[in-house]
Scaffold this active site. Structure first.
Site, short mmCIF file in Angstrom:
data_model
loop_
_atom_site.label_atom_id
_atom_site.label_comp_id
_atom_site.label_asym_id
_atom_site.label_seq_id
_atom_site.Cartn_x
_atom_site.Cartn_y
_atom_site.Cartn_z
N HIS A 223 -54.07 4.15 -12.51
CA HIS A 223 -53.94 4.50 -11.30
C HIS A 223 -52.85 3.53 -10.41
O HIS A 223 -52.40 4.03 -9.41
CB HIS A 223 -55.17 4.60 -10.37
CG HIS A 223 -55.66 3.37 -9.85
ND1 HIS A 223 -56.26 2.65 -10.70
CD2 HIS A 223 -55.56 2.84 -8.78
CE1 HIS A 223 -56.61 1.49 -9.85
NE2 HIS A 223 -56.34 1.55 -8.75
C1 UD1 Z 1 -56.55 2.22 -3.73
C2 UD1 Z 1 -56.59 1.10 -3.31
C3 UD1 Z 1 -56.71 0.18 -5.18
C4 UD1 Z 1 -58.04 0.65 -5.81
C5 UD1 Z 1 -57.88 2.30 -5.54
C6 UD1 Z 1 -58.98 3.07 -6.41
C7 UD1 Z 1 -54.94 0.02 -1.60
C8 UD1 Z 1 -53.94 -0.64 -1.67
N1 UD1 Z 1 -55.46 0.28 -2.96
O1 UD1 Z 1 -55.50 2.64 -4.50
O2 UD1 Z 1 -56.92 -1.25 -4.98
O3 UD1 Z 1 -58.02 0.26 -7.00
O4 UD1 Z 1 -57.74 2.81 -4.30
O5 UD1 Z 1 -59.16 4.28 -6.43
O6 UD1 Z 1 -55.75 0.25 -0.97
N2 UD1 Z 1 -56.02 10.55 -2.52
C9 UD1 Z 1 -56.77 11.57 -2.96
N3 UD1 Z 1 -58.06 11.74 -2.42
C10 UD1 Z 1 -58.70 10.70 -1.89
C11 UD1 Z 1 -57.84 9.49 -1.81
C12 UD1 Z 1 -56.59 9.48 -2.19
O7 UD1 Z 1 -56.13 12.78 -3.32
O8 UD1 Z 1 -59.86 10.83 -1.45
C13 UD1 Z 1 -54.54 10.51 -2.99
C14 UD1 Z 1 -53.94 10.00 -1.68
O9 UD1 Z 1 -53.33 11.36 -1.31
C15 UD1 Z 1 -52.58 9.26 -2.47
C16 UD1 Z 1 -53.14 8.68 -3.60
O10 UD1 Z 1 -54.19 9.30 -4.02
O11 UD1 Z 1 -51.61 10.03 -2.72
C17 UD1 Z 1 -53.58 7.14 -3.57
O12 UD1 Z 1 -54.36 6.85 -2.55
P1 UD1 Z 1 -54.42 5.70 -1.64
O13 UD1 Z 1 -55.85 5.38 -1.04
O14 UD1 Z 1 -53.16 5.35 -1.06
O15 UD1 Z 1 -54.46 4.49 -2.85
P2 UD1 Z 1 -55.09 4.42 -3.98
O16 UD1 Z 1 -53.92 4.34 -5.48
O17 UD1 Z 1 -56.10 5.12 -4.46
#
Ligand code: UD1
Length: 393
Positions: A223
């Site tokens: 991820h």
């Molecule tokens: C975040 C953390 C990372 C952790 C990871 C585990 C930061 C900088 N990064 O990264 O350290 O290892 O979580 O998962 O805080 N999304 C969904 N559903 C959700 C949450 C997110 O679809 O419930 C999608 C969002 O729309 C986004 C992507 O996933 O496009 C990334 O989510 P985001 O919270 O920005 O960061 P992660 O890559 O999950």
């Protein structure tokens, strides 16, 4: 010896969670705070950084986390928007509840955002999993870690190298306390309830017979933006996975970011083989079951490096560095970077029986949260009594 009662006038500990890897750290901490005498009063704040069923709700149920007292519902956004929105919405919570301190875990955007609000309002910050460093400032988590530790008042570490990192950054010894790893508290507390891998595949509508392979199966997660956001990086990684799948079947639990990028870049075909089972993000007990019986794990996650070390399962980490060096030095983790040939070599080594065996690091014993509760209660009560002592002297 502490009193049985929490001192009147000493506020609750606000405990913050935001994203998936925070939940397994917070669950044992809340349980230990309740069990401690005196019990530490808590208020659970969820920033809402992760919000959907697979990334959030299932984990709350699996980990028996109480329903958050407050949900800030920030959702997705750029890093700046997400961080700013958490800050804006968290400040009134501090004003309303006057906590004795705010406890943050890990390195996600919510961790830093809440710590920043606290420091500006003179509320003590407690950081669990302090001092881990990848020394790679291009990782958003590294920035979150460094800054949270700089402004943290009480820093709990998972491994001894973290203390040296903090000392190098000018942080005084008195602020640091080595307690062990709360992630492993969760793992040990839940191991018995892990969902068997075959059941997980059945529930997901996949054929569990795929796992029935002489070499066993591998679990895959990816991820990190550095691995999945650019097609030039993602394509060779997926090709390498496809090749590995010819040696043993893969169970790939896909983060929403990765799924979106695979689809957007037209790379889905690379994963379209019966030997690769694609699953949505898994619940905690499902993941624990998948990991426990895996032959090996291929991942860029922080938490999986620790969990595989605790389980004694070989892990190939698809990153150039790690903030958790003890998993490489003592555990079952090997850094293979993003080079497909190194990934293939790593897999071959494990399958030929010459993979790492590893041992479980010091204080990864299921009692880290208990140590935090004991230390924090003493620390908070001493701070609370301090002005009275000064006034009477
Ligand atoms: C975040 C953390 C990372 C952790 C990871 C585990 C930061 C900088 N990064 O990264 O350290 O290892 O979580 O998962 O805080 N999304 C969904 N559903 C959700 C949450 C997110 O679809 O419930 C999608 C969002 O729309 C986004 C992507 O996933 O496009 C990334 O989510 P985001 O919270 O920005 O960061 P992660 O890559 O999950």
């Amino acid at each position: 010896m502490l009193n049985e009662e929490w001192p009147a006038g000493l506020g609750p500990v606000i405990c913050v969670v935001g994203a998936r890897p925070n939940f397994m750290k917070m669950a044992p901490i809340l349980r230990a705070f309740r069990a401690h005498r005196p019990a530490l009063p808590t208020l659970l704040v969820h920033t809402g950084q992760h919000y959907d069923r697979d990334m959030n709700d299932r984990l709350f149920v699996d980990l028996r986390l109480p329903h958050p007292d407050i949900n800030l519902e920030v959702g997705s956004g750029t890093h700046a928007v997400q961080t700013a929105e958490v800050m804006r919405r968290f400040e009134p919570v501090l004003d309303a509840h006057r906590p004795s301190c705010v406890l943050v875990v890990g390195d996600v955007n919510s961790t830093l955002a809440c710590a920043l609000v606290c420091v500006k309002k003179e509320v003590p910050v407690v950081h669990v999993e302090a001092g881990l460093r990848s020394h790679d400032r291009l990782m958003p988590e590294e920035i979150n870690r460094v800054l949270t530790d700089q402004i943290g008042d009480r820093l709990y570490t998972t491994e001894r190298s973290a203390h040296a990192n903090l000392a190098r950054e000018g942080i005084a010894d008195e602020r640091i306390c080595f307690v062990g790893n709360v992630m492993i508290d969760s793992l040990l507390a839940n191991r018995e309830c892990a969902v068997p891998a075959t059941r997980t595949l059945q529930l997901a509508g996949a054929d569990p017979a795929v796992l029935d392979h002489p070499q066993g199966y591998a679990v895959v997660t990816l991820h990190r933006p550095s691995n999945v956001d650019h097609v030039d990086r993602l394509r060779p990684l997926l090709r390498a996975l496809r090749e590995v799948s010819e040696k043993l079947p893969l169970v790939f639990a896909m983060h929403p970011r990765t799924r979106a990028n695979v689809e957007r870049s037209g790379l889905s075909d690379l994963l379209a083989t019966q030997r690769i089972v694609l699953l949505p993000p898994q619940g905690y007990l499902e993941m624990l079951g998948l990991l426990s019986s895996a032959r090996l794990v291929l991942s860029d996650s922080g938490g999986l490096q620790e969990e595989t070390t605790a389980l004694g399962v070989p892990c190939l980490t698809i990153r150039e560095n790690t903030e958790r060096p003890i998993t490489v030095e003592q555990g079952t983790n090997t850094l293979v970077g993003c080079d497909p040939s190194a990934i293939r070599r790593g897999v071959d080594e494990i399958l030929s029986g010459s993979g790492k065996i590893g041992r479980v690091p010091e204080f990864w014993d299921g009692r880290a949260a208990e140590r935090i509760a004991a230390d924090l209660a003493v620390w908070l009560i001493a701070r609370h009594l301090q002005p009275a002592v000064n006034a009477s002297s």
